[in-house]
Design an enzyme around this catalytic site. Structure first.
Site, short mmCIF file in Angstrom:
data_model
loop_
_atom_site.label_atom_id
_atom_site.label_comp_id
_atom_site.label_asym_id
_atom_site.label_seq_id
_atom_site.Cartn_x
_atom_site.Cartn_y
_atom_site.Cartn_z
N ASP A 267 -1.18 3.22 -0.11
CA ASP A 267 -0.56 3.29 -1.28
C ASP A 267 -1.01 3.94 -2.36
O ASP A 267 -0.38 4.86 -2.98
CB ASP A 267 -0.17 1.73 -1.57
CG ASP A 267 0.85 1.11 -0.65
OD1 ASP A 267 2.12 1.81 -0.19
OD2 ASP A 267 0.56 0.14 0.10
N SER B 83 -1.58 2.50 10.89
CA SER B 83 -1.01 1.41 11.39
C SER B 83 0.32 1.39 11.64
O SER B 83 0.85 1.38 12.80
CB SER B 83 -1.62 0.30 10.34
OG SER B 83 -0.77 -1.19 10.92
N HIS C 154 6.83 0.33 1.72
CA HIS C 154 6.49 -0.50 0.68
C HIS C 154 6.90 0.14 -0.75
O HIS C 154 6.53 1.47 -0.95
CB HIS C 154 4.92 -0.86 0.81
CG HIS C 154 4.36 -1.78 -0.39
ND1 HIS C 154 5.17 -2.97 -0.80
CD2 HIS C 154 3.20 -1.74 -1.20
CE1 HIS C 154 4.24 -3.32 -1.75
NE2 HIS C 154 3.25 -2.87 -1.84
P1 NDP Z 1 -3.29 3.25 7.36
O1 NDP Z 1 -4.48 3.36 6.18
O2 NDP Z 1 -3.38 2.44 8.49
O3 NDP Z 1 -2.90 4.68 7.60
C1 NDP Z 1 -3.12 5.70 6.53
C2 NDP Z 1 -2.85 7.26 7.18
O4 NDP Z 1 -2.73 8.08 6.22
C3 NDP Z 1 -3.89 7.61 8.30
O5 NDP Z 1 -3.26 8.09 9.43
C4 NDP Z 1 -4.94 8.57 7.38
O6 NDP Z 1 -5.20 9.59 8.11
C5 NDP Z 1 -3.76 9.09 6.64
N1 NDP Z 1 -4.06 9.80 5.22
C6 NDP Z 1 -4.92 9.41 4.68
N2 NDP Z 1 -4.96 10.12 3.44
C7 NDP Z 1 -4.31 11.37 3.76
C8 NDP Z 1 -4.26 12.28 2.95
N3 NDP Z 1 -4.78 12.54 1.99
N4 NDP Z 1 -3.38 13.26 3.73
C9 NDP Z 1 -2.85 13.23 4.73
N5 NDP Z 1 -2.81 11.93 5.55
C10 NDP Z 1 -3.66 10.96 4.98
O7 NDP Z 1 -2.03 2.79 6.32
P2 NDP Z 1 -0.92 1.75 6.74
O8 NDP Z 1 -0.04 2.32 7.97
O9 NDP Z 1 -1.49 0.19 6.69
O10 NDP Z 1 0.04 1.82 5.12
C11 NDP Z 1 1.30 2.71 5.10
C12 NDP Z 1 2.19 2.36 4.29
O11 NDP Z 1 2.96 1.26 5.07
C13 NDP Z 1 1.54 1.68 2.93
O12 NDP Z 1 2.80 1.95 2.10
C14 NDP Z 1 1.68 0.10 3.23
O13 NDP Z 1 1.86 -0.57 2.16
C15 NDP Z 1 2.88 0.08 4.42
N6 NDP Z 1 2.86 -1.13 5.20
C16 NDP Z 1 1.81 -1.34 5.99
C17 NDP Z 1 1.57 -2.40 6.82
C18 NDP Z 1 0.68 -2.60 7.86
O14 NDP Z 1 0.92 -3.31 8.78
N7 NDP Z 1 -0.48 -1.92 7.83
C19 NDP Z 1 3.03 -3.51 7.00
C20 NDP Z 1 4.09 -3.18 5.98
C21 NDP Z 1 3.92 -1.92 5.15
P3 NDP Z 1 -6.76 9.94 8.24
O15 NDP Z 1 -7.28 9.61 9.78
O16 NDP Z 1 -6.96 11.18 8.21
O17 NDP Z 1 -7.50 9.07 7.40
MG MG Z 2 1.40 -5.59 1.38
#
Ligand code: NDP
Ligand code: MG
Ligand code: MG
Length: 336
Positions: free
Chosen positions: A82, A27, A107
């Site tokens: 996270d 996201s 975050h």
């Molecule tokens: P998502 O769950 O949407 O995305 C996570 C990403 O990490 C995916 O691309 C996933 O890829 C990848 N990933 C997961 N595990 C691994 C791994 N072991 N190695 C490499 N890549 C990996 O996360 P968000 O964007 O929601 O959240 C990210 C951060 O942003 C967090 O800290 C959250 O608190 C913060 N945040 C999020 C908001 C939001 O709108 N969602 C708002 C404000 C802050 P794969 O396809 O391979 O699983």
């Molecule tokens: Mg939050």
């Protein structure tokens, strides 16, 4: 009023000759990476093979394993879930940090609760867009940006705050306004907001209202419209015009009911629960529980998630939303 930072306070030249690694392409990752690239910043993506990797490549990025991306980068923005950040940091990022690098988050959880401890010669900063990732991208494409928070946990270079502001400019947020906070304030208020009000509070309010009506014999479809569907219309008014503006738009009957009944639903016991929830966030109880829950394979999370999916409001809602073509345009579950 808090000091706000805008376009003129930020200098994108700080990224000249630098590489930003966006780790994760979900996201926030896809949105921040694409906005930075469109702002002229050199971006690489760090991932594991899988869905996000393919998507990032399709979007034209150079994609690497996390350790390779971290090695190449001067600035590393960690946008993984996270609960996985500590492990990925320990195994793939830590050994690739060099003096003068910048470690970033959206975050503050892992820094504030001591899960990630960065070496003292790197900057540790926060840039937290106050919006879901998909809006971070869409609003930028429309020529604007979403507001963001910045914080500095560690300032090894002496210019950590300027880097945070430059990053905000790259993702469009200085067009909307940026506020400085601390990792502590961002983490605690973010957790409180989602638990007490935005996610936990609202979900329970909706379910309790729906159950009260259906248990009294009213049709579930009607209960769904009254207690869930219409919520968006009210929230949109609050978002645009505040509580008074919302009350201006509703009928006087609704406004009178609001004044006399609202406090009976959310009264002193709810306030006490909110204070207790805040205390457990501040003293680390919530963080410890969530970390332990993940270490144990998420038994409670999975159990509750499964039972929540079976709630009758979900069944009736699914059927009703299929008829609402305007609601069905974009599935909220899709990542990018
Ligand atoms: P998502 O769950 O949407 O995305 C996570 C990403 O990490 C995916 O691309 C996933 O890829 C990848 N990933 C997961 N595990 C691994 C791994 N072991 N190695 C490499 N890549 C990996 O996360 P968000 O964007 O929601 O959240 C990210 C951060 O942003 C967090 O800290 C959250 O608190 C913060 N945040 C999020 C908001 C939001 O709108 N969602 C708002 C404000 C802050 P794969 O396809 O391979 O699983
Ligand atoms: Mg939050
Ligand atoms: Mg009504």
């Amino acid at each position: 009023m808090s000091k706000m930072y805008y376009e003129g306070d930020a200098n994108l030249h700080l990224f000249n000759g630098k590489t930003v690694a966006v780790v994760g392409y979900g996201s926030q990752g896809h949105a921040q990476a694409q906005n930075l690239r469109d702002s002229g910043v050199k971006v690489v993506i760090g991932l594991r093979p899988g869905k996000s990797w393919d998507q990032a490549e399709n979007d034209g990025f150079s994609v690497f394993t996390v350790d390779e991306a971290a090695k190449q980068a001067d600035v590393i923005q960690i946008l993984l879930p996270d609960e996985l950040q500590k492990h990925v940091y320990e195994t793939q990022i830590k050994e690739n940090l060099t003096a003068g690098n910048v470690l970033m988050f959206s975050h503050g959880f892992n820094i504030h609760f001591g899960q990630i401890v960065a070496p003292s010669d790197v900057d540790v900063i926060l840039v937290a867009p106050k919006s879901p990732g998909h809006l971070v991208r869409r609003v930028y494409q429309e020529g604007f940006g979403v507001p963001a928070l910045i914080a500095v946990h560690q300032d090894a270079s002496g210019q950590a705050k300027d880097v945070a502001l430059a990053y905000c400019k790259g993702i469009g947020s200085t067009r909307a306004g940026v506020i400085e906070t601390s990792f502590k304030e961002e983490t605690e208020t973010d957790l409180f907001g989602e638990q007490a009000v935005l996610c936990g509070g609202v979900s329970e309010l909706v379910k309790n209202g729906f159950e009260t009506l259906t248990e009294a014999g009213y049709q579930p479809e009607i209960a769904y419209f009254e207690c869930l569907h219409e919520l968006k219309l009210i929230v949109d008014l609050m978002y645009e015009k505040g509580l008074s503006g919302m009350r201006h738009s509703i009928s006087d009957t609704a406004e009178y009911g609001d004044y006399v009944s609202g406090k009976r639903v959310v009264g002193a016991p709810s306030r006490q629960a909110m204070q207790q929830i805040l205390k457990e966030i501040q003293d680390g109880t919530f963080a410890n529980n969530w970390i332990a829950e993940n270490q144990n394979g998420r038994p409670e999370f999975n159990k509750i998630a499964a039972s929540e999916k079976e709630h009758s409001i979900e069944k009736v809602g699914k059927e009703l939303r299929q008829m609402m073509v305007w609601v069905n345009k974009e599935p909220v579950s899709s990542n990018n």
